[in-house]
Write a protein that holds these residues in place. Structure first.
Motif, short mmCIF file in Angstrom:
data_model
loop_
_atom_site.label_atom_id
_atom_site.label_comp_id
_atom_site.label_asym_id
_atom_site.label_seq_id
_atom_site.Cartn_x
_atom_site.Cartn_y
_atom_site.Cartn_z
N UNK A 56 5.99 6.43 1.23
CA UNK A 56 5.34 6.61 0.04
C UNK A 56 4.17 5.72 -0.36
N UNK A 57 4.30 4.57 0.16
CA UNK A 57 3.53 3.43 -0.21
C UNK A 57 2.08 3.66 -0.16
N UNK A 58 1.62 4.33 0.76
CA UNK A 58 0.16 4.51 0.85
C UNK A 58 -0.29 5.91 0.71
N UNK A 59 0.36 6.66 -0.05
CA UNK A 59 -0.20 7.65 -1.05
C UNK A 59 -1.38 7.41 -1.85
N UNK A 60 -2.32 7.82 -1.86
CA UNK A 60 -3.52 7.50 -2.78
C UNK A 60 -3.29 7.98 -4.23
N UNK A 61 -3.66 7.31 -4.98
CA UNK A 61 -3.69 7.46 -6.61
C UNK A 61 -4.74 8.73 -6.97
N UNK A 62 -4.49 9.46 -7.59
CA UNK A 62 -5.43 10.74 -7.75
C UNK A 62 -6.64 10.53 -8.47
N UNK A 63 -6.63 9.30 -9.35
CA UNK A 63 -7.48 8.81 -10.24
C UNK A 63 -8.32 7.55 -9.73
N UNK A 64 -7.79 6.85 -8.81
CA UNK A 64 -8.37 5.66 -8.35
C UNK A 64 -8.58 5.41 -6.68
N UNK A 65 -9.39 4.61 -6.17
CA UNK A 65 -9.20 4.53 -4.76
C UNK A 65 -8.39 3.38 -4.19
N UNK A 66 -7.10 3.35 -4.70
CA UNK A 66 -6.26 2.70 -4.46
C UNK A 66 -4.77 3.44 -4.09
N UNK A 67 -3.82 2.60 -3.36
CA UNK A 67 -2.69 3.23 -3.01
C UNK A 67 -1.60 3.07 -4.24
N UNK A 68 -0.58 3.83 -4.24
CA UNK A 68 0.41 3.71 -5.37
C UNK A 68 1.06 2.44 -5.04
N UNK A 69 1.04 1.77 -3.76
CA UNK A 69 1.80 0.48 -3.73
C UNK A 69 1.04 -0.59 -4.47
#
Length: 173
Positions: A56-69
């Motif tokens: 799950x660490x590299x799932x992308x945030x829906x709002x930003x170009x960043x991962x959840x980690x």
């Protein structure tokens, strides 16, 4: 991605590649690889906290170009694995985050697609981290609500977008 940005300037943290104990054993000069394989031939390797985090660490945030980690929405200590039960706690970047349900749904879909059917998955917000914590937790852990959400093509497309690069498993592209 919705038009309204809930957190226009999130804090982004550096990430580190995970070194697993099993990876270290593979590199050891003192382990008789053939004997280890024969000893473990019939054993099922249990899934642990680090493996769930890798998923799950590299799932992308829906709002930003960043991962959840990178946004510290998820971390290994927020994951609990006991037998066939996986509990993932996540922390939204702000207490009124409108993307919390979508983030939790993305985590659930990633784990449901990746784990064997014998695992039960619970997704929860970190206590006190969101103003609608109870309602979001209820949505994320109700099978009928999750199924209905995934029947919505626009929502499913957004989840797929968040999961598009999730296979990186903590490694940069």
């Amino acid at each position: 991605m919705p038009g309204e940005i809930f957190n226009p300037n999130p804090t982004v943290f550096a990430t580190k590649p995970t070194v697993r104990k099993s990876d270290l054993l593979k590199q050891s000069l003192w382990i008789n690889e053939k004997a280890v394989q024969e000893d473990n031939a019939d054993e099922v390797d249990p899934i642990d906290q680090d493996e769930i985090f890798d998923l799950i660490r590299s799932i992308d945030d829906p709002e930003h170009p960043n991962t959840l980690e990178e946004l510290r929405v998820v971390s290994a200590p927020q994951i609990d694995v006991k037998g066939n039960h996986v509990m993932v706690e996540f922390t939204p970047t702000i207490p009124h985050c409108g993307m919390s349900t979508l983030i939790g749904l993305s985590i659930r879909v990633r784990l449901l697609r990746s784990l064997p059917d014998r695992y039960k998955v619970d997704i929860r917000l970190k206590p006190g981290s969101h103003q609608s914590e109870h309602a979001v937790n209820k949505q994320l852990n109700d099978k009928e609500r999750v199924a209905a959400a995934l029947e919505n093509q626009a929502l499913l497309d957004t989840v797929e977008q968040c999961l598009a690069r999730a296979g990186r498993r903590g490694h940069s592209e």
